[in-house]
Design a protein around this motif. Structure first.
Motif, mmCIF file in Angstrom:
data_model
loop_
_atom_site.group_PDB
_atom_site.id
_atom_site.type_symbol
_atom_site.label_atom_id
_atom_site.label_comp_id
_atom_site.label_asym_id
_atom_site.label_seq_id
_atom_site.Cartn_x
_atom_site.Cartn_y
_atom_site.Cartn_z
ATOM 1 N N GLU A 265 0.835 -1.200 0.000
ATOM 2 C CA GLU A 265 0.000 0.000 0.000
ATOM 3 C C GLU A 265 0.865 1.244 0.000
ATOM 4 O O GLU A 265 1.930 1.279 0.615
ATOM 5 C CB GLU A 265 -0.905 -0.005 1.229
ATOM 6 N N SER A 267 0.176 5.208 0.995
ATOM 7 C CA SER A 267 -0.808 6.082 1.623
ATOM 8 C C SER A 267 -0.577 7.528 1.226
ATOM 9 O O SER A 267 0.567 7.968 1.034
ATOM 10 C CB SER A 267 -0.731 5.965 3.151
ATOM 11 N N ASP A 270 -5.501 11.633 2.003
ATOM 12 C CA ASP A 270 -6.869 11.207 2.290
ATOM 13 C C ASP A 270 -7.278 9.945 1.544
ATOM 14 O O ASP A 270 -8.453 9.640 1.424
ATOM 15 C CB ASP A 270 -7.857 12.336 1.973
ATOM 16 N N THR A 271 -6.306 9.211 1.046
ATOM 17 C CA THR A 271 -6.623 7.980 0.328
ATOM 18 C C THR A 271 -5.394 7.074 0.326
ATOM 19 O O THR A 271 -4.367 7.407 0.919
ATOM 20 C CB THR A 271 -7.078 8.289 -1.110
ATOM 21 N N ALA A 272 -5.501 5.939 -0.328
ATOM 22 C CA ALA A 272 -4.386 5.007 -0.435
ATOM 23 C C ALA A 272 -4.578 4.171 -1.688
ATOM 24 O O ALA A 272 -5.696 3.991 -2.175
ATOM 25 C CB ALA A 272 -4.303 4.100 0.793
ATOM 26 N N GLN A 274 -3.283 0.373 -3.609
ATOM 27 C CA GLN A 274 -2.673 -0.935 -3.384
ATOM 28 C C GLN A 274 -2.158 -1.495 -4.713
ATOM 29 O O GLN A 274 -2.745 -1.239 -5.769
ATOM 30 C CB GLN A 274 -3.688 -1.903 -2.759
ATOM 31 N N ASP A 288 6.241 5.225 0.235
ATOM 32 C CA ASP A 288 4.937 5.632 0.752
ATOM 33 C C ASP A 288 4.920 7.155 0.872
ATOM 34 O O ASP A 288 5.080 7.733 1.925
ATOM 35 C CB ASP A 288 4.703 4.977 2.112
ATOM 36 N N ARG A 290 3.450 10.496 1.281
ATOM 37 C CA ARG A 290 2.195 11.020 1.832
ATOM 38 C C ARG A 290 1.878 12.377 1.190
ATOM 39 O O ARG A 290 2.019 13.423 1.786
ATOM 40 C CB ARG A 290 2.280 11.117 3.354
ATOM 41 N N SER A 292 -0.926 13.854 -2.146
ATOM 42 C CA SER A 292 -1.982 13.497 -3.081
ATOM 43 C C SER A 292 -1.788 14.197 -4.421
ATOM 44 O O SER A 292 -2.702 14.284 -5.225
ATOM 45 C CB SER A 292 -3.356 13.867 -2.517
#
Length: 296
Positions: A265, A267, A270-272, A274, A288, A290, A292
């Motif tokens: 995943e 992240s 406000d979402t993620a 996979q 990862d 962080r 958007s």
């Protein structure tokens, strides 16, 4: 969030149930969801449902010169009943944002079908983004007017897809952009990229011909199979059907059913997303990040 397949399932269900029915009463219990004022929502009452249409993730009831359009957004859903309560709704007293009540056409009643039906539009959580529009034409809804091509339409060809892939944008965000391709969201973009064996961070214009072929085929197969599964299901069955069919989306930490690697995943604010490293990134674990930014 309901995406193209679930909205297509709702469209088919509502069209089968409501075509020819008369809309007898509209109740709006959360006026924040109503995005239009002219025509008023009362203009829908006593009109006959000519049909139900899908526009990307939007659904619309054609009421003959007036359209009731709604977008379920992230936490909205539809509840249908053939035993509607006659009690009026109170403002802000429940998750119900709107209720539409119908009287069945005489043919349905004579066949032993329900005499009355209704559906509620509901929204969970504190972040409200469910949207309702009453318009003269579907194109009067800004979100519909700006939609890109429908990926299951006959004119969504491989050649047209090449034009879309000319963008200098990460492919995950491009697939999710409703002005580029209508109806694909976070879940099905994960599934499509997994089926195509493409990293979500790949830049669209750099994809080679073989990758483009796989991606175009994956869009048709993943969405086509999901629509085929969704059509014929009642609204309360659609969510579970969507979850059970996912191979990577929502399955971080589980084993990929294709190669056996662990689903990972990434992240964001406000979402993620996979993905499977074994299938999509040659075993590389994506950072990862962080942010958007690539989803805009």
């Amino acid at each position: 969030m309901p995406e193209l397949p679930e909205v297509a399932g709702l469209c088919a269900f509502l069209d089968a149930k409501l075509r020819g029915a008369v809309l007898t009463k509209v109740q709006i219990t959360s006026f924040a969801v109503l995005k239009t004022a002219d025509p008023p929502y009362s203009a829908l009452e006593d009109r006959t449902v000519a049909g139900v249409q899908r526009f990307g993730k939007f659904l619309g009831l054609d009421m003959g010169g007036v359209h009731f359009i709604f977008h379920l957004a992230k936490a909205g859903w539809l509840r249908y009943t053939e035993n509607p309560s006659p009690a009026p709704l109170r403002l802000g007293s429940s998750p119900i944002a709107a209720r539409l009540a119908f009287t069945a056409p005489p043919s349905a009643a004579s066949d032993g079908g329900p005499a009355k039906m209704a559906f509620d539009l509901t929204e969970a959580g504190s972040r409200k983004s469910l949207a309702v529009y009453v318009v003269r034409e579907p194109q009067d809804v800004p979100g519909i007017a700006s939609l890109g091509p429908d990926p299951l339409a006959p004119d969504f060809t491989r050649e047209a897809f090449d034009g879309i892939l000319a963008a200098s944008q990460q492919i995950k965000g491009l697939l999710r952009s409703q002005s580029v391709v209508a109806g694909i969201g976070n879940a099905y973009s994960d599934e499509i990229l997994h089926a195509a064996r493409i990293s979500p961070f790949a830049i669209a214009r750099t994809l080679d011909g073989a990758s483009r072929d796989r991606l175009f085929a994956a869009i048709g197969s993943v969405l086509g199979e999901a629509v085929g599964s969704a059509v014929g299901k009642a609204p309360d069955e659609l969510k579970d059907g969507k979850r059970s069919a996912m191979r990577v989306h929502g399955r971080a930490g589980e084993q990929c059913p294709v190669c056996g690697d662990v689903v990972r995943e990434v992240s964001f604010a406000d979402t993620a997303l996979q993905y499977c490293p074994g299938c999509q990134t040659n075993g590389k674990i994506l950072a990862d990040r962080r942010t958007s930014r690539f989803l805009k």
